[in-house]
Write an enzyme that holds these catalytic residues in place. Structure first.
Site, mmCIF file in Angstrom:
data_model
loop_
_atom_site.group_PDB
_atom_site.id
_atom_site.type_symbol
_atom_site.label_atom_id
_atom_site.label_comp_id
_atom_site.label_asym_id
_atom_site.label_seq_id
_atom_site.Cartn_x
_atom_site.Cartn_y
_atom_site.Cartn_z
ATOM 1 N N ASP A 97 56.107 48.507 -9.335
ATOM 2 C CA ASP A 97 56.562 47.621 -8.127
ATOM 3 C C ASP A 97 58.118 47.628 -7.954
ATOM 4 O O ASP A 97 58.702 46.530 -7.706
ATOM 5 C CB ASP A 97 56.077 46.209 -8.915
ATOM 6 C CG ASP A 97 56.700 46.151 -10.407
ATOM 7 O OD1 ASP A 97 57.580 46.861 -10.741
ATOM 8 O OD2 ASP A 97 56.214 45.095 -11.078
ATOM 9 N N GLU A 119 49.064 51.711 -11.327
ATOM 10 C CA GLU A 119 49.496 50.414 -11.956
ATOM 11 C C GLU A 119 49.120 49.355 -10.594
ATOM 12 O O GLU A 119 50.067 48.611 -10.244
ATOM 13 C CB GLU A 119 50.712 50.194 -12.255
ATOM 14 C CG GLU A 119 50.918 48.721 -13.412
ATOM 15 C CD GLU A 119 52.132 48.892 -14.025
ATOM 16 O OE1 GLU A 119 52.976 48.408 -13.374
ATOM 17 O OE2 GLU A 119 52.392 49.092 -15.103
ATOM 18 N N GLU A 133 59.429 42.115 -7.108
ATOM 19 C CA GLU A 133 58.411 43.040 -7.240
ATOM 20 C C GLU A 133 57.162 42.439 -7.208
ATOM 21 O O GLU A 133 56.242 43.332 -6.884
ATOM 22 C CB GLU A 133 58.385 43.242 -9.070
ATOM 23 C CG GLU A 133 59.506 43.767 -9.534
ATOM 24 C CD GLU A 133 60.936 43.131 -9.729
ATOM 25 O OE1 GLU A 133 61.022 42.030 -9.577
ATOM 26 O OE2 GLU A 133 62.174 43.781 -10.284
ATOM 27 N N HIS A 209 66.264 41.624 -18.109
ATOM 28 C CA HIS A 209 67.153 42.031 -17.114
ATOM 29 C C HIS A 209 66.530 41.823 -15.802
ATOM 30 O O HIS A 209 67.297 42.030 -14.699
ATOM 31 C CB HIS A 209 66.805 43.913 -16.949
ATOM 32 C CG HIS A 209 65.515 44.219 -16.760
ATOM 33 N ND1 HIS A 209 64.589 44.029 -17.711
ATOM 34 C CD2 HIS A 209 64.714 44.497 -15.464
ATOM 35 C CE1 HIS A 209 63.261 44.609 -17.141
ATOM 36 N NE2 HIS A 209 63.530 44.704 -15.744
ATOM 37 N N ARG A 211 65.838 39.730 -12.408
ATOM 38 C CA ARG A 211 66.708 38.891 -11.210
ATOM 39 C C ARG A 211 66.594 37.597 -11.729
ATOM 40 O O ARG A 211 67.437 36.727 -11.747
ATOM 41 C CB ARG A 211 66.189 39.221 -9.978
ATOM 42 C CG ARG A 211 66.701 40.166 -9.281
ATOM 43 C CD ARG A 211 66.534 40.663 -7.851
ATOM 44 N NE ARG A 211 67.583 41.158 -7.109
ATOM 45 C CZ ARG A 211 67.793 42.454 -7.091
ATOM 46 N NH1 ARG A 211 67.121 43.223 -8.121
ATOM 47 N NH2 ARG A 211 68.770 42.916 -6.330
ATOM 48 N N HIS A 242 70.597 46.332 -20.817
ATOM 49 C CA HIS A 242 70.310 46.934 -19.638
ATOM 50 C C HIS A 242 71.512 47.399 -18.693
ATOM 51 O O HIS A 242 72.593 46.477 -19.034
ATOM 52 C CB HIS A 242 69.386 45.978 -18.725
ATOM 53 C CG HIS A 242 68.892 46.802 -17.495
ATOM 54 N ND1 HIS A 242 69.671 47.176 -16.353
ATOM 55 C CD2 HIS A 242 67.646 46.860 -17.148
ATOM 56 C CE1 HIS A 242 68.720 47.517 -15.384
ATOM 57 N NE2 HIS A 242 67.646 47.400 -16.160
HETATM 58 C C1 UD1 Z 1 65.256 47.659 -11.487
HETATM 59 C C2 UD1 Z 1 63.922 47.136 -10.544
HETATM 60 C C3 UD1 Z 1 62.964 46.617 -11.646
HETATM 61 C C4 UD1 Z 1 62.617 47.088 -13.056
HETATM 62 C C5 UD1 Z 1 64.026 47.369 -13.622
HETATM 63 C C6 UD1 Z 1 63.843 48.252 -14.738
HETATM 64 C C7 UD1 Z 1 63.990 46.870 -8.084
HETATM 65 C C8 UD1 Z 1 64.413 45.915 -7.102
HETATM 66 N N1 UD1 Z 1 64.192 46.616 -9.529
HETATM 67 O O1 UD1 Z 1 65.895 46.752 -11.653
HETATM 68 O O2 UD1 Z 1 61.624 46.251 -10.899
HETATM 69 O O3 UD1 Z 1 62.037 46.077 -13.784
HETATM 70 O O4 UD1 Z 1 64.670 48.407 -12.653
HETATM 71 O O5 UD1 Z 1 64.527 48.338 -15.756
HETATM 72 O O6 UD1 Z 1 63.435 47.946 -8.025
HETATM 73 N N2 UD1 Z 1 72.584 50.763 -13.503
HETATM 74 C C9 UD1 Z 1 73.447 51.588 -14.107
HETATM 75 N N3 UD1 Z 1 72.824 52.798 -14.539
HETATM 76 C C10 UD1 Z 1 71.416 52.957 -14.630
HETATM 77 C C11 UD1 Z 1 70.618 51.952 -14.073
HETATM 78 C C12 UD1 Z 1 71.320 50.826 -13.410
HETATM 79 O O7 UD1 Z 1 74.672 51.735 -14.002
HETATM 80 O O8 UD1 Z 1 70.908 53.973 -15.317
HETATM 81 C C13 UD1 Z 1 73.412 49.385 -12.690
HETATM 82 C C14 UD1 Z 1 73.880 49.866 -11.491
HETATM 83 O O9 UD1 Z 1 75.129 49.059 -11.257
HETATM 84 C C15 UD1 Z 1 72.863 49.316 -10.475
HETATM 85 C C16 UD1 Z 1 72.393 48.085 -11.051
HETATM 86 O O10 UD1 Z 1 72.253 48.612 -12.745
HETATM 87 O O11 UD1 Z 1 73.332 49.072 -9.325
HETATM 88 C C17 UD1 Z 1 71.015 47.503 -10.846
HETATM 89 O O12 UD1 Z 1 69.834 48.650 -10.708
HETATM 90 P P1 UD1 Z 1 68.467 48.287 -9.957
HETATM 91 O O13 UD1 Z 1 67.799 49.687 -10.031
HETATM 92 O O14 UD1 Z 1 68.873 47.951 -8.593
HETATM 93 O O15 UD1 Z 1 67.863 47.143 -10.486
HETATM 94 P P2 UD1 Z 1 67.600 46.969 -12.049
HETATM 95 O O16 UD1 Z 1 67.802 45.344 -12.532
HETATM 96 O O17 UD1 Z 1 67.590 47.844 -12.841
HETATM 97 N N1 UDP Z 2 62.704 50.814 -22.894
HETATM 98 C C1 UDP Z 2 63.389 51.985 -23.670
HETATM 99 N N2 UDP Z 2 64.814 51.673 -24.109
HETATM 100 C C2 UDP Z 2 65.328 50.225 -23.981
HETATM 101 C C3 UDP Z 2 64.531 49.361 -23.309
HETATM 102 C C4 UDP Z 2 63.231 49.307 -22.843
HETATM 103 O O1 UDP Z 2 63.088 53.009 -23.695
HETATM 104 O O2 UDP Z 2 66.166 50.102 -24.354
HETATM 105 C C5 UDP Z 2 61.318 51.105 -22.420
HETATM 106 C C6 UDP Z 2 60.130 50.099 -22.978
HETATM 107 O O3 UDP Z 2 59.702 50.762 -24.090
HETATM 108 C C7 UDP Z 2 59.382 50.249 -22.004
HETATM 109 C C8 UDP Z 2 60.130 50.170 -20.450
HETATM 110 O O4 UDP Z 2 61.402 50.839 -20.960
HETATM 111 O O5 UDP Z 2 58.353 51.243 -21.841
HETATM 112 C C9 UDP Z 2 60.364 48.875 -19.827
HETATM 113 O O6 UDP Z 2 61.433 48.962 -18.944
HETATM 114 P P1 UDP Z 2 62.188 47.707 -18.193
HETATM 115 O O7 UDP Z 2 61.957 46.777 -19.380
HETATM 116 O O8 UDP Z 2 63.446 48.311 -17.875
HETATM 117 O O9 UDP Z 2 61.092 47.558 -16.950
HETATM 118 P P2 UDP Z 2 60.069 46.792 -16.559
HETATM 119 O O10 UDP Z 2 58.694 46.925 -17.412
HETATM 120 O O11 UDP Z 2 60.272 45.381 -16.655
HETATM 121 O O12 UDP Z 2 59.717 46.822 -15.128
#
Ligand code: UD1
Ligand code: UDP
Length: 384
Positions: A97, A119, A133, A209, A211, A242
């Site tokens: 999602d 999924e 999502e 993490h 929103r 995160h």
């Molecule tokens: C995203 C997904 C969310 C999912 C989550 C899993 C969308 C809109 N959001 O949210 O559904 O649950 O991933 O974790 O698709 N960043 C880093 N390094 C990384 C990853 C992220 O620096 O490896 C920072 C960056 O500043 C980036 C920000 O995190 O711009 C947000 O990342 P983004 O993928 O937009 O949103 P998430 O909150 O991670």
């Molecule tokens: N996870 C991980 N390291 C971490 C936190 C989470 O490997 O420090 C794994 C966790 O076991 C799960 C996945 O990341 O499989 C969940 O990701 P996240 O919570 O970022 O996203 P969501 O499932 O909410 O979309």
């Protein structure tokens, strides 16, 4: 049959949950995976893929600091589109999602390449929770040819929305495949801070993490955590933070230097599995962690107002607590202090997300769909 299957991954959970499918496609004859990383996540995506020894065939590396939804969607749409034009796969698989999920499905749809949604069918019933999502998964389902629903409940959601039953396969959730694969490879944690926790002490594992948690809700969660630690002796909090700055700034401000708090970088998957298994209680707003906690029978307090995974509440170890400090403290202390309450939760839980053969079922379904001609272009009679 010689099917080229493009598996798109953008974020950590997509990598973990698509990895079993990619590994299964590699094993099977007649279906070849092409791994396309959008790089919506950078380090967190690489970290997760590398555990499964998956090196993407292409990486769009789109991530930038504090990226907007518009930016992710637009760059994934055009970037994935360009790769699809070059590679011309027979099928595009997306997972879950995220914005990568939706925009990649759309890029495939625009080229009339069939999409398989792994999924599929999860619903919170509120378009804005979780945001964005819920909309992403609805939109991805809508333009998919093959729908891989993890549970019967997810399938029923799709049927209720009018999807054809023949397009839907109930497979279990691939995160259970990943978890079971990972558990076998976890011995002891690699992070020194985790090793220092005395064996006699307990662990509370916290992740947040979404929103919906940004801002005041995250402050409320941090307040709750400090209160729980102050009231319980011998309890440590492990908090892999995160990478999102919206999360890191608040967590660092509220929890840095608090006694028995280990604030660390996102854990690699084996360390995270170790932490889940070693913890007494998990607090999280994550989707995947509700499924994993249920599979290993660890109580998880869900830091959200609604969940699209009601199976974890009804037949798992999850309790919905929202973002209210008092409620989080009350439920946490109840479970930490009462063996009876704890055991009751553990005993009522089953295996609603499957037993680890979801990827096998998905690959078998892809072959079945190809044989039945479902992957043919509806307009042109052949996509190549
Ligand atoms: C995203 C997904 C969310 C999912 C989550 C899993 C969308 C809109 N959001 O949210 O559904 O649950 O991933 O974790 O698709 N960043 C880093 N390094 C990384 C990853 C992220 O620096 O490896 C920072 C960056 O500043 C980036 C920000 O995190 O711009 C947000 O990342 P983004 O993928 O937009 O949103 P998430 O909150 O991670
Ligand atoms: N996870 C991980 N390291 C971490 C936190 C989470 O490997 O420090 C794994 C966790 O076991 C799960 C996945 O990341 O499989 C969940 O990701 P996240 O919570 O970022 O996203 P969501 O499932 O909410 O979309």
């Amino acid at each position: 049959m010689d099917l080229l299957t493009c598996c798109v991954v953008g974020t950590r959970p997509e990598a973990i949950k698509m990895a079993p499918v990619i590994m299964e496609l590699r094993k099977e004859c007649g279906v070849h995976p092409y791994v396309l990383a959008t790089g919506q996540h950078a380090e967190m995506l690489r970290q997760s893929l590398s555990f499964f020894q998956i090196l993407p065939d292409a990486d769009l590396a789109i991530m930038k600091d504090r990226q907007s939804l518009d930016y992710i969607t637009a760059s994934v749409l055009s970037g994935v589109g360009e790769v699809l034009d070059k590679v011309r796969p027979d099928l595009v698989l997306v997972h879950g999602d995220t914005s990568t999920t939706f925009a990649s499905a759309l890029a495939a749809f625009y080229r009339r390449i069939p999409v398989g949604h792994v999924e599929a069918g999860l619903r919170s019933g509120n378009l804005y929770l979780p945001f964005p999502e819920e909309a992403n998964r609805l939109l991805a389902d809508r333009i998919s040819t093959l729908l891989f629903a993890p549970t019967e409940w997810a399938k029923d959601n799709l049927l209720a929305e009018g999807y054809d039953a023949f397009k839907i396969w109930v497979t279990g959730n691939t995160v259970i495949d990943a978890l079971l694969w990972g558990i076998e490879r976890v011995k002891s944690p690699s992070l020194p801070e985790l090793k220092q926790i005395p064996e006699s002490d307990r662990i509370l594992l916290l992740t947040a993490h979404r929103r919906e948690s940004w801002g005041e809700p995250l402050y409320a969660i941090c307040r709750a955590l400090r209160q729980i630690l102050a009231e319980e002796s011998g309890l440590w909090a492990v908090i892999p933070v995160h990478k999102n700055p919206a999360v890191r700034e608040i967590m660092a401000k509220e929890l840095y230097g608090v006694s028995k708090v280990i604030l660390c970088e996102p854990l690699d998957y084996p360390d995270f599995i170790w932490a889940m298994k070693r913890s007494t209680l998990i607090l999280s707003d994550s989707g995947g962690i509700q499924e994993e906690a249920t599979a290993i029978k660890k109580p998880v307090l869900v830091l959200r107002e609604v969940t699209e995974r009601p199976e974890a509440l009804n037949n798992g170890t999850a309790i919905l607590v929202g973002h209210d400090t008092e409620k989080i403290v009350e439920e946490s202390l109840r479970l930490l202090r009462s063996n009876e309450a704890y055991e009751e939760l553990v005993e009522r839980s089953g295996y609603p997300f499957g037993t680890g053969d979801a990827a096998k079922k998905i690959v078998a379904a892809i072959k079945e769909a190809a044989q039945k001609g479902y992957l043919r272009d509806v307009l042109g009679g052949g996509i190549k």
